[in-house]
Design a protein around this motif. Sequence first.
Motif, PDB file in Angstrom:
ATOM      1  N   GLU A 163     -30.558  21.055  34.902  1.00  0.00           N
ATOM      2  CA  GLU A 163     -30.201  20.290  34.495  1.00  0.00           C
ATOM      3  C   GLU A 163     -30.072  20.095  33.031  1.00  0.00           C
ATOM      4  O   GLU A 163     -30.728  19.459  32.391  1.00  0.00           O
ATOM      5  CB  GLU A 163     -29.883  18.832  35.333  1.00  0.00           C
ATOM      6  N   ARG A 216     -27.866  21.587  31.238  1.00  0.00           N
ATOM      7  CA  ARG A 216     -26.039  21.136  30.546  1.00  0.00           C
ATOM      8  C   ARG A 216     -25.526  19.950  30.348  1.00  0.00           C
ATOM      9  O   ARG A 216     -25.230  19.606  31.826  1.00  0.00           O
ATOM     10  CB  ARG A 216     -25.727  22.889  30.358  1.00  0.00           C
ATOM     11  N   ASP A 217     -25.240  18.938  29.856  1.00  0.00           N
ATOM     12  CA  ASP A 217     -24.082  18.357  30.207  1.00  0.00           C
ATOM     13  C   ASP A 217     -22.651  18.746  30.087  1.00  0.00           C
ATOM     14  O   ASP A 217     -21.786  19.525  29.585  1.00  0.00           O
ATOM     15  CB  ASP A 217     -24.260  17.805  28.381  1.00  0.00           C
ATOM     16  N   SER A 225     -20.743  16.680  31.483  1.00  0.00           N
ATOM     17  CA  SER A 225     -19.387  15.250  31.673  1.00  0.00           C
ATOM     18  C   SER A 225     -18.287  15.313  31.496  1.00  0.00           C
ATOM     19  O   SER A 225     -17.646  15.012  31.691  1.00  0.00           O
ATOM     20  CB  SER A 225     -20.876  14.434  31.395  1.00  0.00           C
TER      21      SER A 225
END
Length: 59
Positions: free
Chosen positions: A6, A8-9, A11
């Motif tokens: 995890e 890489r963002d 969102s």
Amino acid sequence: MADPNETRDVSDDNPEVVNRFTAVMSEHLKMAQTTDTDLSNIKEDKAVKQRFRELGYLD
């Protein structure tokens, strides 16, 4: 692309997920704030703490 750590963002790529999560968390926080349960007498479980450490939630 897999991102098991995890790092890489994502969102911005998933605004619908962010909105849904934000709504769920907002409801959860409202419910938690209305709880008057005193948890100060809860004893720490070493096995649970170790598992949190293994999962990366604790140093």
